[in-house]
Design a protein around this motif. Structure first.
Motif, PDB file in Angstrom:
ATOM      1  N   ASP A  38       0.845  -1.197   0.000  1.00 16.07           N
ATOM      2  CA  ASP A  38       0.000   0.000   0.000  1.00 16.07           C
ATOM      3  C   ASP A  38       0.883   1.250   0.000  1.00 16.07           C
ATOM      4  O   ASP A  38       1.978   1.254   0.565  1.00 16.07           O
ATOM      5  CB  ASP A  38      -0.910   0.029   1.226  1.00 16.07           C
ATOM      6  N   THR A  39       0.397   2.334  -0.611  1.00 15.84           N
ATOM      7  CA  THR A  39       1.193   3.554  -0.777  1.00 15.84           C
ATOM      8  C   THR A  39       0.795   4.621   0.236  1.00 15.84           C
ATOM      9  O   THR A  39      -0.393   4.936   0.385  1.00 15.84           O
ATOM     10  CB  THR A  39       1.016   4.118  -2.201  1.00 15.84           C
ATOM     11  N   TYR A  40       1.811   5.160   0.933  1.00 16.57           N
ATOM     12  CA  TYR A  40       1.589   6.223   1.911  1.00 16.57           C
ATOM     13  C   TYR A  40       2.724   7.246   1.817  1.00 16.57           C
ATOM     14  O   TYR A  40       3.750   7.004   1.174  1.00 16.57           O
ATOM     15  CB  TYR A  40       1.522   5.653   3.339  1.00 16.57           C
ATOM     16  N   LEU A  41       2.517   8.378   2.467  1.00 18.46           N
ATOM     17  CA  LEU A  41       3.524   9.431   2.485  1.00 18.46           C
ATOM     18  C   LEU A  41       4.573   9.143   3.550  1.00 18.46           C
ATOM     19  O   LEU A  41       4.233   8.799   4.691  1.00 18.46           O
ATOM     20  CB  LEU A  41       2.869  10.775   2.777  1.00 18.46           C
ATOM     21  N   ALA A  42       5.843   9.289   3.194  1.00 24.96           N
ATOM     22  CA  ALA A  42       6.939   9.049   4.131  1.00 24.96           C
ATOM     23  C   ALA A  42       7.812  10.297   4.225  1.00 24.96           C
ATOM     24  O   ALA A  42       7.978  11.041   3.249  1.00 24.96           O
ATOM     25  CB  ALA A  42       7.785   7.860   3.685  1.00 24.96           C
ATOM     26  N   LEU A  43       8.353  10.517   5.410  1.00 24.80           N
ATOM     27  CA  LEU A  43       9.267  11.635   5.652  1.00 24.80           C
ATOM     28  C   LEU A  43      10.556  11.093   6.260  1.00 24.80           C
ATOM     29  O   LEU A  43      10.542  10.523   7.345  1.00 24.80           O
ATOM     30  CB  LEU A  43       8.625  12.653   6.598  1.00 24.80           C
ATOM     31  N   ASP A  44      11.665  11.261   5.545  1.00 26.87           N
ATOM     32  CA  ASP A  44      12.984  10.919   6.064  1.00 26.87           C
ATOM     33  C   ASP A  44      13.665  12.204   6.509  1.00 26.87           C
ATOM     34  O   ASP A  44      13.735  13.172   5.739  1.00 26.87           O
ATOM     35  CB  ASP A  44      13.842  10.233   4.996  1.00 26.87           C
ATOM     36  N   SER A  45      14.165  12.207   7.745  1.00 34.03           N
ATOM     37  CA  SER A  45      14.730  13.437   8.310  1.00 34.03           C
ATOM     38  C   SER A  45      16.051  13.163   9.008  1.00 34.03           C
ATOM     39  O   SER A  45      16.178  12.198   9.765  1.00 34.03           O
ATOM     40  CB  SER A  45      13.762  14.059   9.326  1.00 34.03           C
ATOM     41  N   CYS A  46      17.000  14.050   8.761  1.00 33.82           N
ATOM     42  CA  CYS A  46      18.223  14.117   9.549  1.00 33.82           C
ATOM     43  C   CYS A  46      18.173  15.432  10.313  1.00 33.82           C
ATOM     44  O   CYS A  46      18.063  16.506   9.708  1.00 33.82           O
ATOM     45  CB  CYS A  46      19.465  14.077   8.653  1.00 33.82           C
ATOM     46  N   ASN A  47      18.208  15.350  11.629  1.00 34.20           N
ATOM     47  CA  ASN A  47      18.151  16.536  12.474  1.00 34.20           C
ATOM     48  C   ASN A  47      19.536  16.873  13.015  1.00 34.20           C
ATOM     49  O   ASN A  47      20.273  15.988  13.452  1.00 34.20           O
ATOM     50  CB  ASN A  47      17.184  16.318  13.638  1.00 34.20           C
ATOM     51  N   TYR A  48      19.845  18.162  13.018  1.00 31.64           N
ATOM     52  CA  TYR A  48      21.167  18.637  13.442  1.00 31.64           C
ATOM     53  C   TYR A  48      21.022  19.634  14.579  1.00 31.64           C
ATOM     54  O   TYR A  48      20.127  20.484  14.563  1.00 31.64           O
ATOM     55  CB  TYR A  48      21.904  19.302  12.277  1.00 31.64           C
ATOM     56  N   TYR A  49      21.912  19.532  15.556  1.00 28.27           N
ATOM     57  CA  TYR A  49      21.937  20.520  16.617  1.00 28.27           C
ATOM     58  C   TYR A  49      22.988  21.570  16.251  1.00 28.27           C
ATOM     59  O   TYR A  49      23.457  21.631  15.109  1.00 28.27           O
ATOM     60  CB  TYR A  49      22.195  19.876  17.975  1.00 28.27           C
ATOM     61  N   LYS A  50      23.349  22.430  17.193  1.00 32.60           N
ATOM     62  CA  LYS A  50      24.250  23.543  16.881  1.00 32.60           C
ATOM     63  C   LYS A  50      25.577  23.038  16.302  1.00 32.60           C
ATOM     64  O   LYS A  50      25.987  21.899  16.552  1.00 32.60           O
ATOM     65  CB  LYS A  50      24.524  24.374  18.139  1.00 32.60           C
ATOM     66  N   ASN A  51      26.216  23.875  15.518  1.00 34.47           N
ATOM     67  CA  ASN A  51      27.468  23.547  14.833  1.00 34.47           C
ATOM     68  C   ASN A  51      27.285  22.430  13.812  1.00 34.47           C
ATOM     69  O   ASN A  51      28.247  21.760  13.438  1.00 34.47           O
ATOM     70  CB  ASN A  51      28.579  23.178  15.822  1.00 34.47           C
ATOM     71  N   ASN A  52      26.033  22.219  13.404  1.00 28.79           N
ATOM     72  CA  ASN A  52      25.706  21.258  12.348  1.00 28.79           C
ATOM     73  C   ASN A  52      26.074  19.824  12.699  1.00 28.79           C
ATOM     74  O   ASN A  52      26.366  19.004  11.836  1.00 28.79           O
ATOM     75  CB  ASN A  52      26.392  21.658  11.033  1.00 28.79           C
ATOM     76  N   GLY A  53      26.057  19.500  13.993  1.00 34.03           N
ATOM     77  CA  GLY A  53      26.304  18.122  14.412  1.00 34.03           C
ATOM     78  C   GLY A  53      25.048  17.286  14.293  1.00 34.03           C
ATOM     79  O   GLY A  53      23.958  17.712  14.690  1.00 34.03           O
ATOM     80  N   LEU A  54      25.180  16.082  13.740  1.00 33.77           N
ATOM     81  CA  LEU A  54      24.017  15.205  13.567  1.00 33.77           C
ATOM     82  C   LEU A  54      23.512  14.716  14.912  1.00 33.77           C
ATOM     83  O   LEU A  54      24.290  14.268  15.761  1.00 33.77           O
ATOM     84  CB  LEU A  54      24.383  14.006  12.690  1.00 33.77           C
ATOM     85  N   LEU A  55      22.216  14.787  15.090  1.00 38.53           N
ATOM     86  CA  LEU A  55      21.578  14.307  16.312  1.00 38.53           C
ATOM     87  C   LEU A  55      20.851  12.989  16.084  1.00 38.53           C
ATOM     88  O   LEU A  55      21.013  12.034  16.839  1.00 38.53           O
ATOM     89  CB  LEU A  55      20.593  15.355  16.826  1.00 38.53           C
ATOM     90  N   ASP A  56      20.054  12.922  15.007  1.00 33.37           N
ATOM     91  CA  ASP A  56      19.294  11.700  14.770  1.00 33.37           C
ATOM     92  C   ASP A  56      18.856  11.610  13.314  1.00 33.37           C
ATOM     93  O   ASP A  56      18.904  12.587  12.562  1.00 33.37           O
ATOM     94  CB  ASP A  56      18.070  11.639  15.691  1.00 33.37           C
ATOM     95  N   PHE A  57      18.420  10.421  12.957  1.00 33.11           N
ATOM     96  CA  PHE A  57      17.774  10.171  11.676  1.00 33.11           C
ATOM     97  C   PHE A  57      16.449   9.484  11.966  1.00 33.11           C
ATOM     98  O   PHE A  57      16.368   8.610  12.836  1.00 33.11           O
ATOM     99  CB  PHE A  57      18.627   9.275  10.773  1.00 33.11           C
ATOM    100  N   SER A  58      15.401   9.878  11.235  1.00 36.95           N
ATOM    101  CA  SER A  58      14.108   9.236  11.441  1.00 36.95           C
ATOM    102  C   SER A  58      13.419   8.980  10.109  1.00 36.95           C
ATOM    103  O   SER A  58      13.607   9.723   9.131  1.00 36.95           O
ATOM    104  CB  SER A  58      13.202  10.091  12.336  1.00 36.95           C
ATOM    105  N   HIS A  59      12.627   7.925  10.102  1.00 41.51           N
ATOM    106  CA  HIS A  59      11.796   7.559   8.952  1.00 41.51           C
ATOM    107  C   HIS A  59      10.372   7.428   9.479  1.00 41.51           C
ATOM    108  O   HIS A  59      10.083   6.582  10.333  1.00 41.51           O
ATOM    109  CB  HIS A  59      12.269   6.237   8.341  1.00 41.51           C
TER     110      HIS A  59
END
Length: 235
Positions: free
Chosen positions: A194-215
């Motif tokens: 089945d087809t649905y909308l998905a959002l892939d996100s990489c979130n960054y805190y200060k100084n552009n450091g990676l905090l998390d990835f989510s799907h």
């Protein structure tokens, strides 16, 4: 401080505390015991999320998109206020909460070395007792050394802010239509493919450091997407 006040204003808009317009600057100064400059900076952040429209001489009015649509995913709220992109009062059902090491695919998605230690959180989220989304999130343990079970069951972002002073400064977001894998379909009790909308996100805190990835896969009916843009040349 102004970011905290901005978050409170957004919550007030979403909860119906402010239905037509914001209180005056003087009233907000009294409500939050803050200076005029702090209040103005907070209002500017809320305005950037597309929740307000400025009327010269009359103040800040709540945008009609916020009033008319109760199932809005406000993509403008990504970054500074990650929790505020979703409707308020979501209920989470945690399916998986453990620590893993990133495999090749996950390392590539996150841009981190393979075998990086991660907290993995997989949860179903419900709104008005109906399935809203499936969320798979991965937090770097080098940035978040401890994540509590209570936070995973309520608000991870509130915990990160209170425990570590971490907030999202910016994010990379990718929207797509996805066909449900057999695993995801089973988790949500929906049809494989089945087809649905998905959002892939990489979130960054200060100084552009990676905090998390989510799907995140959104399955709530009649869901609307909203994105606010500002023409800086006209400001």
């Amino acid at each position: 401080m102004y970011r905290d006040i901005a978050a409170k204003l957004i919550n007030g808009i979403q909860d119906g505390q402010f239905e037509i317009k914001l209180p005056t600057e003087a009233q907000l100064m009294e409500m939050y015991h803050a200076s005029r400059n702090t209040i103005r900076k907070a209002i500017d952040l809320v305005y950037q999320q597309g929740l307000l429209r400025r009327v010269q001489g009359s103040g800040y009015f709540i945008t009609s998109i916020q009033l008319q649509h109760k199932t809005v995913v406000n993509l403008s709220a990504r970054g500074l206020f990650s929790d505020n992109m979703h409707p308020r009062q979501l209920v989470s059902k945690v399916l998986t909460f453990d620590t893993i090491k990133s495999d090749y695919d996950l390392s590539k998605q996150m841009g981190v070395p393979q075998d990086s230690e991660l907290y993995r959180v997989i949860r179903l989220r419900y709104w008005h007792e109906q399935l809203y989304c499936l969320e798979k999130a991965y937090y770097l343990k080098s940035v978040v050394p401890y994540l509590s079970t209570e936070a995973v069951n309520t608000s991870i972002w509130d915990f990160l802010n209170e425990a570590y002073g971490l907030g999202v400064a910016n994010s990379d977001d990718y929207l797509s239509l996805t066909n449900l894998s057999e695993e995801d379909a089973s988790l949500m009790q929906l049809g494989h493919g089945d087809t649905y909308l998905a959002l892939d996100s990489c979130n960054y805190y200060k100084n552009n450091g990676l905090l998390d990835f989510s799907h995140t896969v959104f399955v709530y009916p009649d869901l609307a997407l909203y994105f606010h843009t500002t023409n800086l040349a006209n400001n």
